[in-house]
Design a protein around this motif. Structure first.
Motif, short mmCIF file in Angstrom:
data_model
loop_
_atom_site.label_atom_id
_atom_site.label_comp_id
_atom_site.label_asym_id
_atom_site.label_seq_id
_atom_site.Cartn_x
_atom_site.Cartn_y
_atom_site.Cartn_z
N VAL A 157 5.63 -1.91 6.62
CA VAL A 157 4.96 -1.54 5.37
C VAL A 157 3.83 -2.51 5.07
O VAL A 157 2.72 -2.12 4.67
CB VAL A 157 5.97 -1.50 4.21
CG1 VAL A 157 5.26 -1.27 2.88
CG2 VAL A 157 7.01 -0.42 4.45
N GLY A 158 4.08 -3.81 5.27
CA GLY A 158 3.05 -4.80 5.02
C GLY A 158 1.87 -4.68 5.96
O GLY A 158 0.72 -4.84 5.55
N GLU A 164 -4.80 -0.59 6.03
CA GLU A 164 -5.48 0.42 5.21
C GLU A 164 -6.46 -0.24 4.24
O GLU A 164 -7.57 0.25 4.03
CB GLU A 164 -4.45 1.24 4.45
CG GLU A 164 -5.05 2.36 3.61
CD GLU A 164 -3.99 3.19 2.91
OE1 GLU A 164 -4.36 4.11 2.16
OE2 GLU A 164 -2.79 2.91 3.13
N ARG A 165 -6.06 -1.36 3.67
CA ARG A 165 -6.92 -2.06 2.71
C ARG A 165 -8.17 -2.61 3.40
O ARG A 165 -9.28 -2.50 2.88
CB ARG A 165 -6.12 -3.17 2.04
CG ARG A 165 -6.87 -3.91 0.94
CD ARG A 165 -5.96 -4.88 0.23
NE ARG A 165 -5.44 -5.93 1.08
CZ ARG A 165 -4.18 -5.99 1.53
NH1 ARG A 165 -3.33 -5.04 1.19
NH2 ARG A 165 -3.78 -6.99 2.31
N TRP A 166 -7.99 -3.21 4.56
CA TRP A 166 -9.14 -3.77 5.29
C TRP A 166 -10.07 -2.68 5.80
O TRP A 166 -11.29 -2.82 5.73
CB TRP A 166 -8.63 -4.61 6.46
CG TRP A 166 -7.86 -5.83 6.07
CD1 TRP A 166 -7.85 -6.43 4.84
CD2 TRP A 166 -6.96 -6.58 6.89
NE1 TRP A 166 -7.02 -7.51 4.85
CE2 TRP A 166 -6.45 -7.63 6.09
CE3 TRP A 166 -6.54 -6.48 8.21
CZ2 TRP A 166 -5.56 -8.57 6.59
CZ3 TRP A 166 -5.64 -7.41 8.70
CH2 TRP A 166 -5.17 -8.44 7.90
N SER A 218 -13.28 -4.65 10.79
CA SER A 218 -12.80 -3.66 11.74
C SER A 218 -13.71 -3.65 12.96
O SER A 218 -14.89 -4.03 12.89
CB SER A 218 -12.77 -2.27 11.09
OG SER A 218 -14.08 -1.84 10.75
N LEU A 219 -13.18 -3.21 14.07
CA LEU A 219 -13.96 -3.21 15.31
C LEU A 219 -15.14 -2.25 15.25
O LEU A 219 -16.12 -2.43 15.97
CB LEU A 219 -13.05 -2.85 16.50
CG LEU A 219 -11.90 -3.81 16.78
CD1 LEU A 219 -11.14 -3.39 18.02
CD2 LEU A 219 -12.39 -5.25 16.91
N ASP A 220 -15.05 -1.23 14.38
CA ASP A 220 -16.17 -0.30 14.24
C ASP A 220 -17.04 -0.63 13.03
O ASP A 220 -17.82 0.21 12.59
CB ASP A 220 -15.67 1.14 14.17
CG ASP A 220 -14.54 1.32 13.17
OD1 ASP A 220 -14.13 0.32 12.55
OD2 ASP A 220 -14.06 2.46 13.01
N HIS A 221 -16.88 -1.83 12.50
CA HIS A 221 -17.78 -2.33 11.47
C HIS A 221 -19.03 -2.87 12.16
O HIS A 221 -19.11 -2.92 13.39
CB HIS A 221 -17.09 -3.42 10.65
CG HIS A 221 -17.92 -3.97 9.53
ND1 HIS A 221 -18.32 -3.21 8.46
CD2 HIS A 221 -18.44 -5.22 9.33
CE1 HIS A 221 -19.03 -3.95 7.62
NE2 HIS A 221 -19.12 -5.17 8.13
#
Length: 266
Positions: A157-158, A164-166, A218-221
Motif C-alpha cells: 500500500v505504501g 501514484e503521488r510521484w 519518473s523515467l518518462d519525465h
C-alpha cells in the motif's frame, strides 16, 4: 392520547427587555439586534431570540432563556448564549490531526509518529514457527536488508501510494516542462535510478541546474537540462540577390520600333 399542549407564561413572554439586557452583557449593546421571537421551553420557561449584529458572527443570534418559579412574581434569567442560525458562518468539522495534516506542515523540531496500524508500513521481520525453535519459543527472525536492519519497511500500500503521488505530481510525465523537454529522463546521464521495485519507474535527478535536482522523477519525465540536449544550430538564411546597378545604364525608349527592327535583323 395526545400530548398536553404547553401554554406560554405571560410574564416570561413579556420579559423581552430583561432578556435583551442579558444578551448585551455577553456581548455589546450595539451588537444586540431586533427581537426575532420567543420559544416555549417548558412550564414558565421561555427563550427569547435576538439578532446578532457582531460583524464576526454573521447569521448568529443571542438566545436568552428566562424562567419564573412557581407562585413567584419576578422573572429571572436562566441562561444567555450565542447560537448559530441556518446561514451562520461555522468552523469546519473537527478532524483528527492525522487527517488535517498536509504535505509541508512538518517544521523544524516537529515530531510525526507513525502508528502501529499505519497501512503504509509492514514489519521487516518474519515470524518463526514455534516448532523450529522449541527451546527459545516464538522468535523474530530479522530480514536484514543490505546494510540496513529496519523494524518496518514499506508495504505494498505504501509503495503504490508513493508511486501514484510521484507519477501524477510535478515530476511526472504530465507536467508542462516534461511536455516541452527534448528527451526523457530515462536517457539522461544525470538520472540515478532508485532501488527495488521503484527502479522500474523512478530515479533521482542529480543535475544541479535542473529544476528537479535531488528529487524523485519518473523515467518518462524530462526537462531542458537533459544531458544529451544539443544547442540548436542557427538557421542559414539565403543571401539576398546582388544587383549591379553601376555597370549598366537604364535606357527608356519612347519608340520601340527600332528595337523590333534590331530583333528582326538578328
Amino acid at each position: 392520547m395526545s400530548p398536553t399542549r404547553r401554554s406560554p407564561d405571560k410574564a416570561c413572554v413579556e420579559a423581552e427587555e430583561l432578556a435583551c439586557a442579558s444578551a448585551a452583557e455577553i456581548g455589546r449593546p450595539e451588537w444586540v439586534g431586533e427581537h426575532l421571537g420567543s420559544q416555549i421551553e417548558g412550564d414558565r420557561v421561555v427563550t427569547h431570540l435576538f439578532r446578532c449584529l457582531d460583524p464576526a458572527y454573521p447569521g448568529w443570534h443571542y438566545a436568552v432563556t428566562v424562567a419564573r418559579a412557581s407562585r413567584a412574581k419576578y422573572v429571572t434569567v436562566n441562561e444567555s448564549v450565542l447560537l448559530p442560525g441556518t446561514d451562520a458562518l461555522l468552523a469546519p468539522e473537527w478532524l483528527p490531526w492525522k487527517e488535517r495534516l498536509r504535505p509541508g506542515d512538518l517544521g523544524v523540531g516537529d515530531i510525526l509518529p507513525s502508528g502501529d496500524d499505519d497501512d503504509r508500513l509492514m514489519p521487516g521481520y518474519a515470524q518463526v514457527p514455534e516448532d523450529d525453535l522449541a527451546e527459545e519459543g516464538v522468535d523474530k527472525q530479522m530480514v536484514w536488508e543490505l546494510g540496513l536492519g529496519r523494524a518496518r519497511v514499506l508495504s505494498e500500500v505504501g509503495r503504490e501510494s508513493a508511486a501514484e503521488r510521484w507519477y501524477n505530481g510535478a515530476s511526472g510525465p504530465r507536467s508542462p516542462i516534461a511536455g516541452a523537454a527534448p528527451a526523457k529522463c530515462a536517457s539522461c546521464g544525470f538520472m540515478t535510478p532508485l532501488a527495488g521495485e521503484f527502479r522500474q519507474m523512478f530515479g533521482v535527478c542529480a543535475n544541479e541546474f535542473a529544476p528537479d535536482d535531488g528529487r524523485v522523477v519518473s523515467l518518462d519525465h524530462g526537462c531542458g537540462a537533459h544531458s544529451e540536449a544539443a544547442v540548436p544550430a542557427p538557421g542559414v538564411e539565403p543571401p539576398s540577390p546582388v544587383i549591379d546597378e553601376m555597370g549598366y545604364d537604364h535606357i527608356v525608349f519612347d519608340d520601340t520600333t527600332e528595337l523590333e527592327l534590331v530583333a528582326s535583323d538578328t
